[in-house]
Design a protein around this motif. Structure first.
Motif, PDB file in Angstrom:
ATOM      1  N   THR A   1       0.842  -1.188   0.000  1.00  0.00           N
ATOM      2  CA  THR A   1       0.000   0.000   0.000  1.00  0.00           C
ATOM      3  C   THR A   1       0.881   1.243   0.000  1.00  0.00           C
ATOM      4  O   THR A   1       1.765   1.386   0.830  1.00  0.00           O
TER       5      THR A   1
ATOM      6  N   ASP B   1      -0.096   8.350   0.920  1.00  0.00           N
ATOM      7  CA  ASP B   1      -0.761   9.422   0.175  1.00  0.00           C
ATOM      8  C   ASP B   1       0.247  10.231  -0.627  1.00  0.00           C
ATOM      9  O   ASP B   1       0.010  10.557  -1.790  1.00  0.00           O
TER      10      ASP B   1
ATOM     11  N   GLU C   1      -6.580   4.887  -6.702  1.00  0.00           N
ATOM     12  CA  GLU C   1      -6.400   4.533  -5.297  1.00  0.00           C
ATOM     13  C   GLU C   1      -6.662   5.735  -4.395  1.00  0.00           C
ATOM     14  O   GLU C   1      -7.341   5.620  -3.370  1.00  0.00           O
ATOM     15  N   LEU C   2      -6.151   6.902  -4.782  1.00  0.00           N
ATOM     16  CA  LEU C   2      -6.392   8.117  -4.011  1.00  0.00           C
ATOM     17  C   LEU C   2      -7.890   8.439  -3.985  1.00  0.00           C
ATOM     18  O   LEU C   2      -8.440   8.778  -2.942  1.00  0.00           O
TER      19      LEU C   2
ATOM     20  N   ARG D   1     -10.456   6.326  -4.353  1.00  0.00           N
ATOM     21  CA  ARG D   1     -11.149   5.349  -3.481  1.00  0.00           C
ATOM     22  C   ARG D   1     -10.917   5.666  -2.006  1.00  0.00           C
ATOM     23  O   ARG D   1     -11.797   5.481  -1.183  1.00  0.00           O
ATOM     24  N   ARG D   2      -9.740   6.143  -1.712  1.00  0.00           N
ATOM     25  CA  ARG D   2      -9.373   6.430  -0.328  1.00  0.00           C
ATOM     26  C   ARG D   2     -10.118   7.654   0.217  1.00  0.00           C
ATOM     27  O   ARG D   2     -10.505   7.674   1.375  1.00  0.00           O
ATOM     28  N   TYR D   3     -10.300   8.691  -0.595  1.00  0.00           N
ATOM     29  CA  TYR D   3     -10.792   9.959  -0.077  1.00  0.00           C
ATOM     30  C   TYR D   3     -12.145  10.426  -0.616  1.00  0.00           C
ATOM     31  O   TYR D   3     -12.791  11.267   0.025  1.00  0.00           O
TER      32      TYR D   3
END
Length: 180
Positions: free
Chosen positions: A4, A7, A25-26, A28-30
């Motif tokens: 992983t 950020d 990925e960013l 999905r994360r935020y």
């Protein structure tokens, strides 16, 4: 199994290589967090969705640059908050007043501000609000109607906390005079 990425690593990959996987990925994360936070500030889900998309589009295009100061969530919030203010300014004072009144009708507990707003004839309040400068209306919206702290309003509006306090005092004074 892939490791992983932090950020910062994701943002560097997006900026340097237009890395689509890093961007996804960013996002999905935020995106869920940013959407939930924006919905606490704006009742119009369409505006919120547009603002979240514009926020991430700015990251992808590189028009928003992360300077590795503070956390990424705060940086994304500042980008999104500015875009939300811009979107709400475009809606006009009457649209914002309708939005606030719609939220007031759906709350269980009545706050002191809501009692005052309910006691004032809506036409007079709308007129008084439209006579305020856009800067004063934005501070009043953020601090009184949206219930943000001075610090949160400062972040949302992109101004220092002291300026928020000063504008809030001026806005309240002008409203009192207009409604007296």
């Amino acid at each position: 199994m892939s490791e992983t990425r932090s950020d910062g690593e994701l943002l560097r990959a997006i900026a340097a290589d237009a890395d689509r996987h890093a961007f996804e990925e960013l996002y999905r994360r935020y995106a869920p967090w940013l959407t939930a936070r924006m919905r606490g500030r704006c009742a119009d889900a369409g505006i919120v969705d547009d603002v979240v998309q514009e926020t991430f589009l700015a990251v992808w295009r590189g028009s928003a640059r992360y300077r590795e100061e503070g956390d990424v969530a705060g940086w994304l919030w500042r980008i999104g908050a500015r875009r939300l203010v811009d979107a709400l300014r475009g809606d006009g004072a009457r649209g914002r007043l309708r939005q606030v009144l719609a939220r007031l009708r759906h709350r269980d507990e009545v706050s002191a501000e809501e009692r005052v707003l309910a006691g004032v004839e809506h036409g007079d309040l709308a007129g008084a609000l439209t006579r305020l400068s856009p800067e004063l209306r934005a501070v009043l919206q953020a601090t009184v109607l949206d219930g943000l702290s001075t610090r949160e309003a400062a972040v949302l509006l992109g101004i220092p906390p002291g300026t928020v306090k000063t504008r809030a005092l001026r806005a309240r004074k002008q409203l009192r005079e207009a409604l007296a």
